[in-house]
Design an enzyme around this catalytic site. Structure first.
Site, PDB file in Angstrom:
ATOM      1  N   GLY A  11       0.923  -0.755   0.325  1.00 32.08           N
ATOM      2  CA  GLY A  11      -0.034  -0.486  -0.111  1.00 32.08           C
ATOM      3  C   GLY A  11       0.713   1.261  -0.325  1.00 32.08           C
ATOM      4  N   ASP A  32      -0.365  -9.189   2.030  1.00 28.79           N
ATOM      5  CA  ASP A  32      -0.678  -8.202   1.454  1.00 28.79           C
ATOM      6  C   ASP A  32      -2.108  -8.947   0.807  1.00 28.79           C
ATOM      7  OD1 ASP A  32      -0.724  -4.371   0.950  1.00 28.79           O
ATOM      8  OD2 ASP A  32      -2.479  -5.665   0.069  1.00 28.79           O
ATOM      9  N   LEU A  34      -3.787  -7.443  -1.691  1.00 32.06           N
ATOM     10  CA  LEU A  34      -3.658  -6.572  -2.891  1.00 32.06           C
ATOM     11  C   LEU A  34      -5.605  -6.300  -3.324  1.00 32.06           C
ATOM     12  CD1 LEU A  34      -1.729  -9.324  -5.135  1.00 32.06           C
ATOM     13  CD2 LEU A  34      -0.974  -6.880  -3.653  1.00 32.06           C
ATOM     14  N   LEU A  60      -5.505 -10.875   6.413  1.00 27.87           N
ATOM     15  CA  LEU A  60      -5.198 -11.279   7.321  1.00 27.87           C
ATOM     16  C   LEU A  60      -6.488 -11.293   8.926  1.00 27.87           C
ATOM     17  CD1 LEU A  60      -2.384  -8.368   8.218  1.00 27.87           C
ATOM     18  CD2 LEU A  60      -2.019 -10.742   8.432  1.00 27.87           C
ATOM     19  N   SER A 126      -4.165   7.168  13.764  1.00 25.19           N
ATOM     20  CA  SER A 126      -4.230   7.990  12.415  1.00 25.19           C
ATOM     21  C   SER A 126      -5.522   9.506  13.492  1.00 25.19           C
ATOM     22  CB  SER A 126      -5.745   8.167  12.033  1.00 25.19           C
ATOM     23  OG  SER A 126      -6.235   8.900  11.298  1.00 25.19           O
ATOM     24  N   TYR A 151     -14.455   3.995  10.366  1.00 26.57           N
ATOM     25  CA  TYR A 151     -13.015   3.485   9.154  1.00 26.57           C
ATOM     26  C   TYR A 151     -12.283   4.680  11.143  1.00 26.57           C
ATOM     27  CZ  TYR A 151      -8.262   5.693   8.628  1.00 26.57           C
ATOM     28  OH  TYR A 151      -7.354   5.974   8.695  1.00 26.57           O
ATOM     29  N   LYS A 155      -9.929   2.975  14.226  1.00 30.13           N
ATOM     30  CA  LYS A 155      -8.850   3.642  14.250  1.00 30.13           C
ATOM     31  C   LYS A 155      -8.811   3.105  16.023  1.00 30.13           C
ATOM     32  CE  LYS A 155      -6.462   2.978  10.529  1.00 30.13           C
ATOM     33  NZ  LYS A 155      -5.464   2.195  10.703  1.00 30.13           N
ATOM     34  N   ASN A 181      -1.833  14.286   7.407  1.00 32.95           N
ATOM     35  CA  ASN A 181      -2.421  14.247   6.299  1.00 32.95           C
ATOM     36  C   ASN A 181      -1.370  13.448   5.371  1.00 32.95           C
ATOM     37  OD1 ASN A 181      -4.463  14.782   7.222  1.00 32.95           O
ATOM     38  ND2 ASN A 181      -5.560  15.082   5.613  1.00 32.95           N
ATOM     39  N   ASN A 201      -9.038  11.194  -1.534  1.00 32.06           N
ATOM     40  CA  ASN A 201      -8.133  12.185  -0.168  1.00 32.06           C
ATOM     41  C   ASN A 201      -7.943  13.760  -1.535  1.00 32.06           C
ATOM     42  OD1 ASN A 201      -6.157   9.328   0.679  1.00 32.06           O
ATOM     43  ND2 ASN A 201      -7.962  11.251   1.822  1.00 32.06           N
TER      44      ASN A 201
HETATM   45  C1  WQD Z   1      -8.354  16.529   3.239  1.00 32.11           C
HETATM   46  C2  WQD Z   1      -8.837  17.930   2.924  1.00 32.11           C
HETATM   47  C3  WQD Z   1     -11.172  17.665   2.779  1.00 32.11           C
HETATM   48  C4  WQD Z   1     -10.861  15.853  -1.445  1.00 32.11           C
HETATM   49  C5  WQD Z   1      -7.847  10.718   6.071  1.00 32.11           C
HETATM   50  C6  WQD Z   1      -8.428  10.441   7.010  1.00 32.11           C
HETATM   51  C7  WQD Z   1      -6.839   9.633   7.295  1.00 32.11           C
HETATM   52  C8  WQD Z   1      -6.356   9.516   6.293  1.00 32.11           C
HETATM   53  C9  WQD Z   1      -6.378  10.515   5.382  1.00 32.11           C
HETATM   54  C10 WQD Z   1      -6.213   7.269   5.572  1.00 32.11           C
HETATM   55  C11 WQD Z   1     -11.057  18.427   3.513  1.00 32.11           C
HETATM   56  C12 WQD Z   1     -10.299  18.436   1.442  1.00 32.11           C
HETATM   57  C13 WQD Z   1     -11.189  16.219  -0.290  1.00 32.11           C
HETATM   58  C14 WQD Z   1     -11.596  16.878  -2.481  1.00 32.11           C
HETATM   59  C15 WQD Z   1     -11.766  19.200  -0.340  1.00 32.11           C
HETATM   60  N1  WQD Z   1      -6.645   8.779   6.156  1.00 32.11           N
HETATM   61  N2  WQD Z   1     -10.539  17.624   0.113  1.00 32.11           N
HETATM   62  N3  WQD Z   1     -11.323  17.998  -2.654  1.00 32.11           N
HETATM   63  O1  WQD Z   1     -10.408  13.331   4.908  1.00 32.11           O
HETATM   64  O2  WQD Z   1      -8.410  14.730   6.547  1.00 32.11           O
HETATM   65  O3  WQD Z   1      -8.536  12.419   6.419  1.00 32.11           O
HETATM   66  O4  WQD Z   1      -7.744  10.990   4.766  1.00 32.11           O
HETATM   67  O5  WQD Z   1      -5.041   7.165   5.811  1.00 32.11           O
HETATM   68  O6  WQD Z   1      -7.235   9.308   8.779  1.00 32.11           O
HETATM   69  O7  WQD Z   1      -9.328  10.762   8.112  1.00 32.11           O
HETATM   70  O8  WQD Z   1      -8.000  13.037   4.366  1.00 32.11           O
HETATM   71  O9  WQD Z   1      -7.423  14.018   2.395  1.00 32.11           O
HETATM   72  O10 WQD Z   1      -9.626  13.486   2.386  1.00 32.11           O
HETATM   73  O11 WQD Z   1      -8.991  15.507   2.854  1.00 32.11           O
HETATM   74  O12 WQD Z   1     -12.297  19.762  -0.902  1.00 32.11           O
HETATM   75  O13 WQD Z   1     -11.822  16.402  -3.285  1.00 32.11           O
HETATM   76  O14 WQD Z   1      -9.230  18.368   1.651  1.00 32.11           O
HETATM   77  O15 WQD Z   1     -13.128  18.511   3.094  1.00 32.11           O
HETATM   78  O16 WQD Z   1     -10.180  19.235   3.897  1.00 32.11           O
HETATM   79  P1  WQD Z   1      -9.289  13.462   5.815  1.00 32.11           P
HETATM   80  P2  WQD Z   1      -8.642  14.176   3.007  1.00 32.11           P
END
Ligand code: WQD
Length: 341
Positions: A11, A32, A34, A60, A126, A151, A155, A181, A201
């Site tokens: 990943g 993994d 996959l 797992l 997280s 989710y 955690k 992040n 993300n």
């Molecule tokens: C970041 C900011 C969105 C997409 C989550 C999980 C965290 C981790 C990372 C896994 C926010 C804004 C996003 C888009 C946007 N998960 N955004 N337009 O939600 O902070 O964290 O992902 O490892 O545990 O909670 O990350 O990247 O989704 O968002 O405006 O198309 O970007 O609103 O403010 P987030 P994100």
């Protein structure tokens, strides 16, 4: 050589951590399923490090397969556990899958650690466990809040499962790393974040928009109480994050941990708004991004960033790579994947 089991090692964060483990001289075995990554990652890791690694494909959450794996792999000194379902939005749609996959996987691992005598585990947690903090920046003693998604809840519950199991079995030692992040890609552009389907993300959505795969970026809300109205997060370079895992593993292997169960925030200590990320991306890549402002996304918090003092002092680790370098690495990765010059 000391052997480390990396679950979820094909990943995004797992693969970058495998590279740093191999660079540090560890032998790595990856497990993994996959379900959210590509087997090509294995060759690309080897292209970066020049080192082979062992790989087995299974989930797992299957107790029998997990036990059978440990019955054959008797030299594992420590585990870094990344394997989990991780899409916030998807977890709201299929919570049972998230609870089963994420919780049962950890419990099966812990059962095998006790049965086969594997003492050390580093767990991928997280900052989502903090919810919307009342006070910023966030320290490790900031109270956890009810998660905004299944989710996030997995955690938090997994942290409790780890803490309580270690408390009941002092031969075990564990560290939970609370990522803020993670963004960016390895400088080689051979590994990076490759979400299946529409990216959830921010940064992969930005790079896919810049690559022409997405019409425009939707910015979820500009009516927050922040510098420019868009939400604020602490974006940390994935290679900096990976290096922290090697330090955490060494802390356990060398018995430097000060408690059976420890928690560390892994962030940069700086908050950036969505619009600041967009502007920084445009500046460093020269690519103009199409975006529109849309209503807030359900479950999003307004702002969060880390107090990194404890990790800096206790682990001797600090995030080093800046935002622009990190965003450029994400763009270089996207261009290589899409064969854009
Ligand atoms: C970041 C900011 C969105 C997409 C989550 C999980 C965290 C981790 C990372 C896994 C926010 C804004 C996003 C888009 C946007 N998960 N955004 N337009 O939600 O902070 O964290 O992902 O490892 O545990 O909670 O990350 O990247 O989704 O968002 O405006 O198309 O970007 O609103 O403010 P987030 P994100």
């Amino acid at each position: 050589m000391t052997q480390i089991l990396v679950t979820g090692g094909t990943g995004y964060i797992g693969s970058h951590t495998v590279v740093e483990l191999q660079n540090a001289g560890y032998e790595v075995v990856i497990v993994d399923d996959l379900s959210n990554s590509n087997i090509d990652v294995l060759d690309n890791i080897t292209k970066i490090t020049g080192k082979k690694l062992a790989f087995e494909q299974f989930n797992l959450a299957d107790a029998a397969k997990t036990d059978e794996f440990f019955s054959r792999n008797k030299n594992i000194a420590a585990i870094i556990h990344f394997a989990a379902s991780k899409a916030v939005g998807e977890s709201v749609q299929i919570p049972l899958h998230y609870y089963r996959n994420n919780l049962v996987s950890l419990m099966n691992l812990l059962d095998c650690q006790l049965k086969y005598g594997v003492a050390n585990i580093v767990f991928s947690s997280s900052c989502t466990v903090y919810g919307q903090p009342d006070k910023l920046p966030v320290t490790e003693s900031t109270p956890r809040k009810d998660a905004e998604s299944p989710y996030g809840n997995t955690k938090r519950v997994n942290e409790d499962i780890l803490h309580d199991t270690i408390h009941a079995n002092p031969q075990l030692k564990g560290i939970a790393l609370r990522y803020f992040n993670p963004i960016g890609a390895h400088p080689s552009a051979l590994i990076g974040e490759l979400p299946l389907g529409v990216p959830q993300n921010l940064v992969p959505f930005i790079t896919q928009t810049a690559a022409g795969l997405r019409k425009e970026l939707s910015i979820f809300g500009n009516d927050y109480d922040t510098v420019d109205g868009s939400a604020v997060r602490d974006y940390i370079n994935v290679v900096d994050l990976a290096k922290a895992h090697v330090i955490a593993i060494e802390r356990l292997l060398k018995g430097k941990n000060k408690a059976g169960y420890e928690v560390f925030n892994l962030g940069t200590g700086n908050g950036s708004s969505v619009l600041e990320i967009v502007n920084a991306f445009e500046k460093v890549t020269g690519v103009k991004l199409n975006y529109i402002i849309v209503p807030r996304r359900a479950g999003d918090i307004e702002k969060i960033w880390a107090d990194t003092t404890y990790a800096n002092n206790e682990l001797g680790w600090k995030a080093e790579k800046g935002l622009e370098e990190t965003l450029l690495s994400a763009w270089n990765w996207e261009k290589r994947v899409r064969r854009i010059q």
